[in-house]
Design a protein around this motif. Sequence first.
Motif, PDB file in Angstrom:
ATOM      1  N   LYS A   1      69.555  46.443  73.895  1.00 29.52           N
ATOM      2  CA  LYS A   1      68.138  46.539  74.229  1.00 29.52           C
ATOM      3  C   LYS A   1      68.017  46.917  75.702  1.00 29.52           C
ATOM      4  O   LYS A   1      68.702  46.343  76.548  1.00 29.52           O
ATOM      5  CB  LYS A   1      67.420  45.214  73.959  1.00 29.52           C
ATOM      6  N   MET A   2      67.125  47.846  75.998  1.00 30.98           N
ATOM      7  CA  MET A   2      66.957  48.321  77.358  1.00 30.98           C
ATOM      8  C   MET A   2      66.370  47.220  78.234  1.00 30.98           C
ATOM      9  O   MET A   2      65.482  46.481  77.812  1.00 30.98           O
ATOM     10  CB  MET A   2      66.059  49.559  77.388  1.00 30.98           C
ATOM     11  N   MET A   3      66.903  47.129  79.469  1.00 36.05           N
ATOM     12  CA  MET A   3      66.476  46.059  80.381  1.00 36.05           C
ATOM     13  C   MET A   3      65.373  46.500  81.332  1.00 36.05           C
ATOM     14  O   MET A   3      64.881  45.695  82.121  1.00 36.05           O
ATOM     15  CB  MET A   3      67.690  45.577  81.192  1.00 36.05           C
ATOM     16  N   ALA A   4      64.989  47.757  81.315  1.00 35.87           N
ATOM     17  CA  ALA A   4      63.928  48.252  82.211  1.00 35.87           C
ATOM     18  C   ALA A   4      63.250  49.432  81.520  1.00 35.87           C
ATOM     19  O   ALA A   4      63.644  49.859  80.429  1.00 35.87           O
ATOM     20  CB  ALA A   4      64.513  48.656  83.552  1.00 35.87           C
ATOM     21  N   HIS A   5      62.235  49.949  82.145  1.00 35.48           N
ATOM     22  CA  HIS A   5      61.544  51.114  81.589  1.00 35.48           C
ATOM     23  C   HIS A   5      62.047  52.376  82.283  1.00 35.48           C
ATOM     24  O   HIS A   5      62.688  52.314  83.350  1.00 35.48           O
ATOM     25  CB  HIS A   5      60.036  50.984  81.776  1.00 35.48           C
ATOM     26  N   GLY A   6      61.778  53.506  81.690  1.00 37.55           N
ATOM     27  CA  GLY A   6      62.223  54.773  82.266  1.00 37.55           C
ATOM     28  C   GLY A   6      62.137  55.890  81.241  1.00 37.55           C
ATOM     29  O   GLY A   6      61.384  55.798  80.260  1.00 37.55           O
TER      30      GLY A   6
ATOM     31  N   PHE B   1      78.292  58.940  80.617  1.00 40.75           N
ATOM     32  CA  PHE B   1      76.911  58.784  80.150  1.00 40.75           C
ATOM     33  C   PHE B   1      76.756  57.524  79.309  1.00 40.75           C
ATOM     34  O   PHE B   1      75.817  56.748  79.497  1.00 40.75           O
ATOM     35  CB  PHE B   1      76.496  60.023  79.353  1.00 40.75           C
ATOM     36  N   GLN B   2      77.694  57.304  78.381  1.00 42.80           N
ATOM     37  CA  GLN B   2      77.586  56.140  77.515  1.00 42.80           C
ATOM     38  C   GLN B   2      77.763  54.851  78.302  1.00 42.80           C
ATOM     39  O   GLN B   2      77.074  53.855  78.059  1.00 42.80           O
ATOM     40  CB  GLN B   2      78.631  56.227  76.397  1.00 42.80           C
ATOM     41  N   ASN B   3      78.709  54.845  79.269  1.00 41.73           N
ATOM     42  CA  ASN B   3      78.892  53.657  80.117  1.00 41.73           C
ATOM     43  C   ASN B   3      77.626  53.296  80.869  1.00 41.73           C
ATOM     44  O   ASN B   3      77.214  52.131  80.920  1.00 41.73           O
ATOM     45  CB  ASN B   3      80.027  53.900  81.102  1.00 41.73           C
ATOM     46  N   ARG B   4      77.019  54.293  81.470  1.00 40.53           N
ATOM     47  CA  ARG B   4      75.813  54.038  82.270  1.00 40.53           C
ATOM     48  C   ARG B   4      74.634  53.633  81.410  1.00 40.53           C
ATOM     49  O   ARG B   4      73.823  52.798  81.796  1.00 40.53           O
ATOM     50  CB  ARG B   4      75.485  55.276  83.101  1.00 40.53           C
ATOM     51  N   LEU B   5      74.546  54.239  80.218  1.00 32.45           N
ATOM     52  CA  LEU B   5      73.457  53.859  79.309  1.00 32.45           C
ATOM     53  C   LEU B   5      73.653  52.429  78.815  1.00 32.45           C
ATOM     54  O   LEU B   5      72.685  51.669  78.686  1.00 32.45           O
ATOM     55  CB  LEU B   5      73.404  54.831  78.125  1.00 32.45           C
ATOM     56  N   ASP B   6      74.918  52.042  78.568  1.00 37.08           N
ATOM     57  CA  ASP B   6      75.202  50.661  78.172  1.00 37.08           C
ATOM     58  C   ASP B   6      74.868  49.684  79.289  1.00 37.08           C
ATOM     59  O   ASP B   6      74.435  48.549  79.033  1.00 37.08           O
ATOM     60  CB  ASP B   6      76.683  50.517  77.804  1.00 37.08           C
ATOM     61  N   ALA B   7      75.085  50.120  80.527  1.00 34.88           N
ATOM     62  CA  ALA B   7      74.791  49.237  81.656  1.00 34.88           C
ATOM     63  C   ALA B   7      73.306  48.980  81.816  1.00 34.88           C
ATOM     64  O   ALA B   7      72.911  47.962  82.399  1.00 34.88           O
ATOM     65  CB  ALA B   7      75.347  49.845  82.945  1.00 34.88           C
ATOM     66  N   LEU B   8      72.478  49.882  81.323  1.00 33.96           N
ATOM     67  CA  LEU B   8      71.020  49.703  81.393  1.00 33.96           C
ATOM     68  C   LEU B   8      70.473  48.881  80.239  1.00 33.96           C
ATOM     69  O   LEU B   8      69.261  48.669  80.160  1.00 33.96           O
ATOM     70  CB  LEU B   8      70.324  51.067  81.424  1.00 33.96           C
ATOM     71  N   SER B   9      71.358  48.466  79.336  1.00 31.89           N
ATOM     72  CA  SER B   9      70.915  47.709  78.162  1.00 31.89           C
ATOM     73  C   SER B   9      71.672  46.400  78.066  1.00 31.89           C
ATOM     74  O   SER B   9      72.756  46.237  78.633  1.00 31.89           O
ATOM     75  CB  SER B   9      71.128  48.534  76.891  1.00 31.89           C
ATOM     76  N   HIS B  10      71.097  45.483  77.319  1.00 27.69           N
ATOM     77  CA  HIS B  10      71.722  44.193  77.048  1.00 27.69           C
ATOM     78  C   HIS B  10      71.495  43.877  75.576  1.00 27.69           C
ATOM     79  O   HIS B  10      70.348  43.854  75.096  1.00 27.69           O
ATOM     80  CB  HIS B  10      71.099  43.109  77.928  1.00 27.69           C
ATOM     81  N   ASP B  11      72.602  43.657  74.872  1.00 23.94           N
ATOM     82  CA  ASP B  11      72.528  43.484  73.420  1.00 23.94           C
ATOM     83  C   ASP B  11      71.825  44.676  72.779  1.00 23.94           C
ATOM     84  O   ASP B  11      70.994  44.527  71.877  1.00 23.94           O
ATOM     85  CB  ASP B  11      71.794  42.184  73.067  1.00 23.94           C
TER      86      ASP B  11
END
Length: 636
Positions: A250-255, A238-248
């Motif tokens: 900060k989230m890179m998309a909405h959801g 879960f943490q890996n995937r959540l990190d992949a959706l963020s950069h620095d």
Amino acid sequence: MKHTKILTKKMTSFWLLSLAAVAFVFLLCAVMGFTQLTYNFQQQKVAELETMLVEDYQQHGSNQFSSWLPPLLTAYKAVDFSLSHEHQVVYQFHRDQIDTTKSNLTVYQTQLNPGQLSMKLVMPPPFSLYDLGWHELIILLIGFISIGIFVRFGYGWYSRELDGVEQLALRSKLILDGKLKQAAEVPTNGKPRMINRALSKLLADLDDAHKERGRLDQFIRKDTFLDKQTQIGNPIFFQNRLDALSHDQKMMAHGVLMFIEFDDVDLVENEFGEGGMKAMLSLTTEAITAALTQYEDSIFARRSYSQLAIVVPQLSLIEADQLAQRILKTCLALPFYGIGDPDNFFHLGCAFFKTGDLQIQLVEEAEMALRAAQLQRVNNWFMYDKGALDEEIAKGSVRWRSFLENTLVSKRFFTLQQAIVDSDDQVLHYEIFSRARDIRGNDIRATLFIPMANKCGLMPQIERQILEQVLFRLMNDNTLTYSINLSLDSLISRAFVRWIQSTLLEHRPLASRLIFEVSEDIIVKNQKNTLLLKTLDMLRKMGAKLAVDNVGQYVVGSHYIQEYHFDLVKLHRSIVRRVHQRPENQLFIRSLIGGLYRAEVKVIAEGVECFEEWQTLKILGVSAAQGDFLGQRSEV
């Protein structure tokens, strides 16, 4: 592969050459024997003539030569004859019909009686006096036909006898070419049979070893990233995937982020034991997984002992509300047998996020929403909504379709590129990313328009327009190599496949400078889609390279990488993120590289953002990487 029967041809060629050499020797000996025999016969006749001349001259002198000698010389085919006595010509004979200027005439000059008679006889070569008759020609023809039949029979016999060896040679060549599956399918009646059985056994063992390696790799993934009770993602996943959706952070998309919690879980375990607890969790996770089927990029994991987590990117606020209601309704319909308080057992907290939101703040908001749902003391869900939505998110499907179609017509899609750098900091190639530009000049990110393009079925047209730009750039620069990500819709679109096939046929040299990337999720879920597999095979045969993207995003085996002949493997950013601090991610990378040890496959990491990540990846054996640390995306 065409069965050329190399050994049979070599053996037959050697046999025919040997037979021809023997025949030539026999023919040469026969000609020499014939020539020698005719010369001996001619010399014997000349000797008889000499004896007759001496006897007649002694009895009658030179008066009787003209009566019997001309017919005899004519029978001998003599060209010229002269008989002299003490250097005076006693008799002379000459045939006008014969060309005496020929240099190959045979001359016999003999002293018959020393001091008295001398003879000079000129005759044609003895073997020229004999011609082949029709019966000799028939015999020769029968001989040549017999030789032909014998050679054809010998070739067939060699073919039959060496057929088994040919099969062994064919299997060996397929094995050396790396076509193990085809080698295993070759008929196993080759000779020597012991060697053939040994090859079959080794191929079977090798295939089993590959499968075992894939099973081991999948086991490592499961043991590292899956929860043992529910078989969904664990907290690390879960943490890996959540990190992949963020950069620095900060989230890179909405959801939307959802936390699901069960109250009185301890009562369940006390009353029904560990088996009952596991059954309840299994029923719940199966129901939620079914509800998330239509959301391909969704993340579902077990966050803690009594809490589940769901992340669905690219989801609007209205769709998030509908999903929360559907999950709650689905789970409440499950038979929990009145455990504890059945009306206050299941709670769901949701936090809607948009681009730029902090990851830590998002998790806190989801937990606050969960607590708000629990405070109501009924089975319920609660959405934490800040009310600030991007204008782009608020667009409906109709507006999105209109926007995408207008962008296609006016060709407002453009590309960005990012370098893929090897361990020596040399650029291997560039990956292409797409952007769209609206009529006001604002750039629309691919994470926004791609989900809507997939819903509208416009991805083949968009990717064709992007690929045309890339091909034009390749024609103007002979040093560049680009990788392009293709969607499932494009790969199974007959019109798109026909276009790309005809384009690559027309510009064949450009194919070797193209790399087509396909997501691991697409390959795993569509392994029985023959159209997809034929398209990938066609691209590979055209000379283009194939890459599988987002490896590690899902817990699946890696046997498909060698089965479908991928040249590159790209690790998902969730595996790469903070890899220097996560031994479980390092274990996964080591396992993957170990499984591809003898395959000519390069492993590439994407999303490298710091020096420590890149150094760790190089130590683990990763061939190349891309990311903000190695180079930003730039417009081309």
